[in-house]
Design an enzyme around this catalytic site. Structure first.
Site, PDB file in Angstrom:
ATOM      1  N   LYS A 109       0.857  -1.189   0.000  1.00 27.81           N
ATOM      2  CA  LYS A 109       0.000   0.000   0.000  1.00 27.81           C
ATOM      3  C   LYS A 109       0.891   1.236   0.000  1.00 27.81           C
ATOM      4  O   LYS A 109       1.779   1.364   0.848  1.00 27.81           O
ATOM      5  CB  LYS A 109      -0.921   0.013   1.218  1.00 27.81           C
ATOM      6  CG  LYS A 109      -1.955   1.118   1.151  1.00 27.81           C
ATOM      7  CD  LYS A 109      -2.881   1.100   2.340  1.00 27.81           C
ATOM      8  CE  LYS A 109      -4.012   2.089   2.140  1.00 27.81           C
ATOM      9  NZ  LYS A 109      -3.579   3.422   1.739  1.00 27.81           N
ATOM     10  N   ASP A 146       1.563   5.486  -0.084  1.00 27.95           N
ATOM     11  CA  ASP A 146       1.023   6.727   0.460  1.00 27.95           C
ATOM     12  C   ASP A 146       1.220   7.837  -0.563  1.00 27.95           C
ATOM     13  O   ASP A 146       2.188   8.594  -0.507  1.00 27.95           O
ATOM     14  CB  ASP A 146       1.724   7.067   1.776  1.00 27.95           C
ATOM     15  CG  ASP A 146       0.996   8.154   2.546  1.00 27.95           C
ATOM     16  OD1 ASP A 146      -0.146   8.499   2.170  1.00 27.95           O
ATOM     17  OD2 ASP A 146       1.567   8.676   3.533  1.00 27.95           O
ATOM     18  N   GLU A 171       3.426   1.717   4.496  1.00 26.72           N
ATOM     19  CA  GLU A 171       2.080   2.002   4.997  1.00 26.72           C
ATOM     20  C   GLU A 171       1.260   0.747   5.253  1.00 26.72           C
ATOM     21  O   GLU A 171       0.429   0.720   6.151  1.00 26.72           O
ATOM     22  CB  GLU A 171       1.341   2.915   4.014  1.00 26.72           C
ATOM     23  CG  GLU A 171       0.049   3.443   4.596  1.00 26.72           C
ATOM     24  CD  GLU A 171      -0.702   4.371   3.652  1.00 26.72           C
ATOM     25  OE1 GLU A 171      -1.745   4.908   4.072  1.00 26.72           O
ATOM     26  OE2 GLU A 171      -0.252   4.553   2.508  1.00 26.72           O
TER      27      GLU A 171
END
Length: 318
Positions: free
Chosen positions: A22, A24, A168
């Protein structure tokens, strides 16, 4: 297509899912008609092509193949990790191409590609595993864009690796799932790594609407190595109504006329309190200045004295 917050799939179903890091950054969809040009659109639908001029050559890199690509625009720190604070200096420049070009030289972005909803034909009903294979076959890896691999299975290990590397989190994607435009789907699950730390309450902001008379947010800090109480952010979520009312009573009893933070943060309408309440919060990451991103209140810590809430904070000018 949007991911739903969730948890790792059950171990028995692990092999049915792929796991991606994931990131950011700013979500973006690229429209490439096959003539060497591209249009980059944000989630809102806004045309943000001019904000990122270094990505324009991607249109020529794909050649004459019409496609729609899904990805995330990142700004990377000196350790190669996504830094949203850096990216903010690039966002919002779609209507200022001259400034965007200057910023591109100072803070270049990197586009991570992770899906292809259209490649010469719509691929919405094609399974993720096949879309992913077709995306990787395009070999779109250049100076400002890349196509990182996805891990099939081993979800717990993938999540642990992101945590160990300060990333993240992960996005879990079901291998047999189609692409659902505009849908927050259970076929994509996002899991954020969160951190918990103790903080000292130094002030609060009044609530509005149904929260009138109650704290809308608390202003929190941590002790730096030199003993100063450094402001690390405002926390406005995480309480039940009774907990917010209890906290409001404690804050009113600790009311003070002087800001306990050094330096004083630029927060309007703040009510300052004696720095004697300790709480625990969780958050996603810190900014380069040491502020907490996406903090949420966990609990009061009456078992801790304020001087015990210390942190290794970035150096700032006095």
């Amino acid at each position: 297509m949007l991911a739903t917050p969730g948890t790792l799939p059950p171990a028995a179903q692990d092999a049915r899912w792929a796991y991606e890091t994931k990131q950011d950054g700013q979500r973006a969809v690229l429209y490439l008609p096959g003539d060497g040009t591209l249009v980059l659109r944000a989630r809102s639908g806004e045309d943000i092509t001019a904000a990122y001029p270094e990505l324009r050559p991607l249109g020529a890199a794909l050649g004459r193949v019409p496609a729609v690509l899904d990805g995330e625009v990142l700004a990377l720190d000196d350790q190669g990790r996504a830094d949203f604070q850096l990216l903010q200096s690039r966002m919002g420049l779609a209507h200022a191409p001259g400034r965007a070009a200057r910023m591109a030289a100072r803070v270049p972005v990197h586009l991570i590609l992770f899906d292809v909803p259209f490649l010469e034909e719509p691929l919405f009903t094609v399974a993720y595993r096949e879309r992913r294979a077709r995306l990787e076959s395009l070999a779109l890896n250049g100076p400002y864009w890349s196509t990182p691999g996805a891990v099939v299975g081993h979800g717990a290990e993938a999540l642990r690796a992101t945590r160990e590397h300060g990333l993240e989190g992960v996005v879990c994607k079901r291998l047999d799932s189609g692409y659902e435009p505009g849908v927050r789907s259970r076929a994509w699950l996002k899991i954020r790594n969160r951190h918990a730390e103790d903080v000292i309450v130094g002030g609060w902001l009044p609530g509005r609407g149904r929260l009138t008379g109650l704290p809308g947010a608390v202003l929190v800090g941590q002790r730096s190595a030199d003993g100063r109480l450094r402001y690390v952010g405002g926390v406005g979520t995480g309480w039940s109504e009774p907990e917010r009312a209890e906290l409001g009573a404690l804050l009113r009893a600790a009311e003070a006329g002087v800001c306990p933070f050094d330096p004083v943060p630029p927060v309007a309408n703040a009510h300052w309190v004696l720095p004697r309440l300790v709480g625990e919060v969780d958050y996603s990451t810190r900014t380069r200045a040491g502020l907490l991103r996406q903090p949420s209140w966990l609990r009061l810590r009456p078992d801790l004295a304020p001087q015990e809430s210390a942190a290794d904070l970035p150096e700032q000018p006095a």
